[in-house]
Design an enzyme around this catalytic site. Structure first.
Site, PDB file in Angstrom:
ATOM      1  N   GLY A  43      55.270  43.635  47.539  1.00 22.63           N
ATOM      2  CA  GLY A  43      54.006  44.122  47.006  1.00 22.63           C
ATOM      3  C   GLY A  43      53.070  44.844  47.966  1.00 22.63           C
ATOM      4  N   GLU A  98      48.775  41.267  52.661  1.00 27.10           N
ATOM      5  CA  GLU A  98      49.299  40.821  51.365  1.00 27.10           C
ATOM      6  C   GLU A  98      48.696  41.666  50.247  1.00 27.10           C
ATOM      7  OE1 GLU A  98      51.387  39.672  49.534  1.00 27.10           O
ATOM      8  OE2 GLU A  98      51.148  37.568  49.004  1.00 27.10           O
ATOM      9  N   ASP A  99      49.428  41.804  49.145  1.00 24.74           N
ATOM     10  CA  ASP A  99      48.898  42.580  48.024  1.00 24.74           C
ATOM     11  C   ASP A  99      47.798  41.824  47.285  1.00 24.74           C
ATOM     12  OD1 ASP A  99      50.671  40.691  46.967  1.00 24.74           O
ATOM     13  OD2 ASP A  99      51.770  42.110  45.716  1.00 24.74           O
ATOM     14  N   ASP A 102      46.616  34.852  44.539  1.00 20.72           N
ATOM     15  CA  ASP A 102      46.468  34.316  43.187  1.00 20.72           C
ATOM     16  C   ASP A 102      46.192  32.817  43.295  1.00 20.72           C
ATOM     17  OD1 ASP A 102      46.530  34.181  40.432  1.00 20.72           O
ATOM     18  OD2 ASP A 102      48.705  34.225  40.276  1.00 20.72           O
ATOM     19  N   THR A 103      47.213  31.976  43.234  1.00 22.17           N
ATOM     20  CA  THR A 103      46.987  30.537  43.403  1.00 22.17           C
ATOM     21  C   THR A 103      46.719  30.191  44.868  1.00 22.17           C
ATOM     22  OG1 THR A 103      49.327  30.052  43.781  1.00 22.17           O
ATOM     23  CG2 THR A 103      48.555  30.004  41.488  1.00 22.17           C
ATOM     24  N   GLY A 104      47.184  31.060  45.762  1.00 21.18           N
ATOM     25  CA  GLY A 104      46.998  30.816  47.190  1.00 21.18           C
ATOM     26  C   GLY A 104      48.206  30.163  47.853  1.00 21.18           C
ATOM     27  N   THR A 106      51.381  31.127  48.329  1.00 18.83           N
ATOM     28  CA  THR A 106      52.162  31.945  49.255  1.00 18.83           C
ATOM     29  C   THR A 106      51.483  32.033  50.613  1.00 18.83           C
ATOM     30  OG1 THR A 106      52.870  33.270  47.364  1.00 18.83           O
ATOM     31  CG2 THR A 106      53.258  34.203  49.544  1.00 18.83           C
ATOM     32  N   LEU A 107      50.217  32.409  50.614  1.00 13.45           N
ATOM     33  CA  LEU A 107      49.536  32.629  51.889  1.00 13.45           C
ATOM     34  C   LEU A 107      49.270  31.343  52.650  1.00 13.45           C
ATOM     35  CD1 LEU A 107      47.118  35.583  51.209  1.00 13.45           C
ATOM     36  CD2 LEU A 107      48.976  35.477  52.862  1.00 13.45           C
ATOM     37  N   PHE A 151      45.964  40.255  35.030  1.00 13.02           N
ATOM     38  CA  PHE A 151      47.179  40.656  35.742  1.00 13.02           C
ATOM     39  C   PHE A 151      47.093  42.131  36.078  1.00 13.02           C
ATOM     40  CE2 PHE A 151      51.565  41.336  36.783  1.00 13.02           C
ATOM     41  CZ  PHE A 151      51.910  40.143  37.401  1.00 13.02           C
ATOM     42  N   ARG A 164      55.108  49.688  40.297  1.00  9.02           N
ATOM     43  CA  ARG A 164      54.697  49.642  41.707  1.00  9.02           C
ATOM     44  C   ARG A 164      54.187  50.989  42.212  1.00  9.02           C
ATOM     45  NH1 ARG A 164      56.207  44.770  44.092  1.00  9.02           N
ATOM     46  NH2 ARG A 164      58.185  43.879  43.418  1.00  9.02           N
TER      47      ARG A 164
HETATM   48  P1  IMP Z   1      50.183  33.063  44.901  1.00 10.40           P
HETATM   49  O1  IMP Z   1      51.156  32.390  45.797  1.00 10.40           O
HETATM   50  O2  IMP Z   1      49.991  32.349  43.613  1.00 10.40           O
HETATM   51  O3  IMP Z   1      48.862  33.372  45.580  1.00 10.40           O
HETATM   52  O4  IMP Z   1      50.853  34.404  44.424  1.00 10.40           O
HETATM   53  C1  IMP Z   1      50.871  35.536  45.154  1.00 10.40           C
HETATM   54  C2  IMP Z   1      51.966  36.458  44.659  1.00 10.40           C
HETATM   55  O5  IMP Z   1      52.076  36.505  43.231  1.00 10.40           O
HETATM   56  C3  IMP Z   1      51.588  37.846  45.083  1.00 10.40           C
HETATM   57  O6  IMP Z   1      52.155  38.160  46.326  1.00 10.40           O
HETATM   58  C4  IMP Z   1      52.134  38.716  43.968  1.00 10.40           C
HETATM   59  O7  IMP Z   1      53.455  39.116  44.286  1.00 10.40           O
HETATM   60  C5  IMP Z   1      52.169  37.823  42.759  1.00 10.40           C
HETATM   61  N1  IMP Z   1      51.014  38.117  41.856  1.00 10.40           N
HETATM   62  C6  IMP Z   1      49.976  37.299  41.578  1.00 10.40           C
HETATM   63  N2  IMP Z   1      49.110  37.869  40.750  1.00 10.40           N
HETATM   64  C7  IMP Z   1      49.590  39.099  40.491  1.00 10.40           C
HETATM   65  C8  IMP Z   1      49.107  40.220  39.700  1.00 10.40           C
HETATM   66  O8  IMP Z   1      48.047  40.194  39.051  1.00 10.40           O
HETATM   67  N3  IMP Z   1      49.892  41.326  39.696  1.00 10.40           N
HETATM   68  C9  IMP Z   1      51.056  41.418  40.389  1.00 10.40           C
HETATM   69  N4  IMP Z   1      51.535  40.419  41.154  1.00 10.40           N
HETATM   70  C10 IMP Z   1      50.809  39.267  41.202  1.00 10.40           C
HETATM   71 MG    MG Z   2      55.240  40.348  42.919  1.00 12.08          MG
END
Ligand code: IMP
Ligand code: MG
Length: 174
Positions: A43, A98-99, A102-104, A106-107, A151, A164
């Site tokens: 992303g 990072e792109d 969302d939930t946090g 991954t980071l 989204f 993308r």
């Molecule tokens: P997290 O671990 O829930 O913070 O998710 C992060 C990952 O979910 C990002 O790196 C995106 O790849 C994907 N993601 C979360 N929200 C979106 C969105 O609105 N559009 C596209 N990808 C998303």
């Molecule tokens: Mg993605």
């Protein structure tokens, strides 16, 4: 999929302007430092490529790819590295790019994993911060745009690998 209804949330001009502002801040912050930008695949690839071309300081670029594991739709809150960095980050000033947050999950996991490798500093730059869905406490040091929920696609962000390459950021409308 391509018929999904969507509207422009951030225009090309808004994105360009904000990316330049971030690049200027980073150029000031990391002047004279041993900077490595770590792009999270896939992303962040477009954001990263615009960001580095707007920065005026020397830096290295590397990429990492992660997958979250767990059964079905229930996330375990853990991630696994599916493509690791190719450089050592020990003693370096590392900026994770990072792109979207969302939930946090991954980071938060990635920051712990990379922190174990003894970088001199470790910060986060996210293009979009989606604040309403946070489950794990994590703050980005640099944020392009803040939104509540929804989204988004385009400018590197996908929905099932679609959209993308759109130059703007769109929000999907149900
Ligand atoms: P997290 O671990 O829930 O913070 O998710 C992060 C990952 O979910 C990002 O790196 C995106 O790849 C994907 N993601 C979360 N929200 C979106 C969105 O609105 N559009 C596209 N990808 C998303
Ligand atoms: Mg993605």
């Amino acid at each position: 999929m391509n018929h999904m209804k969507k509207r422009v949330l951030y225009s090309r001009e808004e994105i360009n302007g904000r990316v330049q502002e971030l690049a200027d801040m980073l150029s000031r912050e990391y002047e004279g430092k041993d900077l490595v930008l770590v792009g999270i695949l896939k992303g962040a690839f477009i954001f990263l490529s615009d960001l580095v071309r707007s920065m005026g300081i020397p830096h290295q670029i590397d990429f990492i790819r992660v997958a979250s594991y767990g059964s079905g739709t229930v996330s375990s809150g853990k991630i696994t590295i599916t493509k690791d960095l190719e450089c050592s980050i020990e003693g370096k000033d590392v900026l994770i790019v990072e792109d979207i947050i969302d939930t946090g999950t991954t980071l938060a996991s990635l920051k712990t994993m990379l922190g174990d490798r003894k970088p001199a500093s470790l910060k986060i730059c996210a293009l979009v911060d989606k604040t309403a869905r946070r489950e794990v406490e994590i703050d980005a040091d640099y944020v392009g745009f803040t939104m509540e929920d929804g989204f988004v696609v385009g400018y590197g962000l996908d929905c099932n690998e679609q959209f993308r390459s759109l130059p703007e950021i769109y929000v999907i409308e149900e």
